[in-house]
Design an enzyme around this catalytic site. Structure first.
Site, mmCIF file in Angstrom:
data_model
loop_
_atom_site.group_PDB
_atom_site.id
_atom_site.type_symbol
_atom_site.label_atom_id
_atom_site.label_comp_id
_atom_site.label_asym_id
_atom_site.label_seq_id
_atom_site.Cartn_x
_atom_site.Cartn_y
_atom_site.Cartn_z
ATOM 1 N N SER A 95 0.841 -1.194 0.000
ATOM 2 C CA SER A 95 0.000 0.000 0.000
ATOM 3 C C SER A 95 0.875 1.241 0.000
ATOM 4 C CB SER A 95 -0.895 -0.015 1.246
ATOM 5 O OG SER A 95 -1.641 1.181 1.327
ATOM 6 N N GLY A 96 0.419 2.284 -0.690
ATOM 7 C CA GLY A 96 1.223 3.495 -0.822
ATOM 8 C C GLY A 96 1.313 4.349 0.426
ATOM 9 N N HIS A 97 0.178 4.472 1.152
ATOM 10 C CA HIS A 97 0.167 5.490 2.216
ATOM 11 C C HIS A 97 1.001 5.113 3.430
ATOM 12 C CE1 HIS A 97 -2.878 4.049 5.257
ATOM 13 N NE2 HIS A 97 -3.237 3.285 4.251
ATOM 14 N N CYS A 103 -7.523 0.444 13.128
ATOM 15 C CA CYS A 103 -8.697 -0.240 12.600
ATOM 16 C C CYS A 103 -9.560 -0.785 13.726
ATOM 17 C CB CYS A 103 -8.283 -1.387 11.702
ATOM 18 S SG CYS A 103 -6.912 -0.973 10.639
#
Ligand code: PLP
Length: 389
Positions: free
Chosen positions: A197-199, A322
């Site tokens: 994932s990029g973030h 989460c």
């Protein structure tokens, strides 16, 4: 403010934003269009694909862009389950996976699949032997995360990959926390599918990728147009993909120095924090993510800890973002054998490239003040120790 929540998300790197800007402004062509104006968009996507691949020793054509790490995880698990359902219905994973894996597996159980959730030891490690022992005739997939987002433990991927290869079973890893931070090689580790994932590495939120080894077919998750060689529909998110390529390049270039610097800061933070009475480190003391410090502060609720740390100017988290908002302690902390009353006092401090030397000491000192203040008011704290001590 000291931002120590880089495992939740990271600041967008200026170089990444620079790389994105043309595609947010004048270079708006659709990469599928056939005229010259759109070539630049197509070139940006293919250039990024190469950079993203090179971080893990993959080939560009094995990288498929998605909208996030969660989509990559869903695609890997559901896509394999659907493709191989006639061969078998058994999936092996661990009991400390990210919700993107956990909830996908729960969903598949409702569809008639069988899932083995492997236990972990006190450090959060999956034993490769337990993977071997769990394999059945019907096993179609092994999915074990590369590094845990709450306690930082790095899993023995190479050993698990060797077993998967020997038994001819697909091996997926959720490498969202590990990608770009620690060395990973899909060939040396026999990884067939890898989520990233990029973030978590300096792009905006909302871009990810799935590595799929050449020759492996899994069902599509997003059906529609022929983008991503017909395997993931949807007009390419060109600016974000270009940004992910740049973030990957920067990770490659600076991995060693970042790793060294952050590990040293992490060790100083741990050393200083453990001087506070009844503070314990969770996760593997050695094989852990460079910037991640996960602690238990006995006698205090995680939520109170966070709010008070924030009053001290420090952004941190308790368990994973989460799962915050729920009253149950994290499944990860329970899985490493912590009882509920202990697991409630968890604190995760994740350092990143923008942290400065000395932040780690400021954080530990703030923690000492906060712990002292909250324990003085805590109903479970008496005479300098928790009631259960
Ligand atoms: C953050 C994270 C994800 C989810 O990635 P998103 O891009 O936020 O969907 C999945 N797995 C792990 C281990 C993570 O840390």
């Amino acid at each position: 403010m000291i931002y120590a929540d880089n495992s939740a998300t990271t600041r967008v790197k200026p170089e990444v934003l620079d790389k994105m800007m043309p595609y947010l402004t004048e270079q708006y062509g659709n990469p599928s269009s056939l005229y010259a104006f759109a070539y630049d968009s197509k070139r940006a996507v293919e250039d990024a694909r190469e950079k993203v691949a090179s971080v893990i020793g993959a080939r560009a054509k094995e990288i498929f862009f998605t909208s996030c790490g969660s989509e990559s995880d869903n695609w890997a698990i559901k896509g394999t389950a659907m493709k191989y359902k006639d061969k078998g219905n058994h999936i092996i994973t661990s009991c400390i996976e990210h919700p993107a894996i956990m909830q996908t597996c729960k969903y598949l159980e409702k569809q008639g699949f069988e899932v083995t959730y492997l236990p972990v030891d006190e450090y959060g490690r999956v034993s490769p032997e337990s993977v071997r022992d769990a394999i059945k005739e019907t096993t179609i997939l092994i999915s074990v995360m590369a590094a845990n987002n709450e306690i930082g433990t790095i899993q023995p991927l190479r050993e698990i990959g060797a077993i998967a290869k020997e038994k001819d079973i697909l091996f997926h890893t959720d490498a969202v926390q590990a990608y770009g931070h620690i060395p990973l090689d899909v060939n040396e580790m026999n990884i067939d599918l890898l989520s990233l994932s990029g973030h978590k590495i300096g792009t905006p939120k909302g871009i990810g990728a799935l590595y799929i080894r050449t020759g492996i077919r899994i069902d599509n998750l997003i059906h529609g147009g022929g983008q991503e060689k017909g395997r993931r529909a949807g007009t390419e998110n060109v600016p974000y993909i270009a940004g992910l390529g740049e973030a990957a390049r920067l990770c490659m270039e600076h991995m060693e120095e970042n790793n060294k610097r952050l590990s040293a800061m992490r060790e100083r933070l741990i050393e200083r924090a453990l001087k506070i009475p009844y503070v314990k480190l969770t996760g593997d003391p050695v094989n852990r993510l460079p910037g991640l410090v996960s602690l238990i502060v006995e006698g205090i609720e995680g939520e109170a800890l966070l709010l008070n740390m924030y009053n001290e100017g420090i952004c941190a988290s308790s368990g994973s973002a989460c799962s915050s908002g729920s009253l149950d302690p994290s499944h990860v902390l329970l899985s490493i054998g912590l009882p509920h009353h202990i697991a409630h006092g968890s604190l995760r401090l994740s350092l990143g490239e923008y942290n400065e030397e000395g932040d780690e000491i400021k954080i530990a000192e703030a923690l000492e003040r906060v712990a002292e203040k909250l324990r003085a008011m805590s109903p479970v704290w008496e005479n300098g120790k928790p009631m259960w001590a």
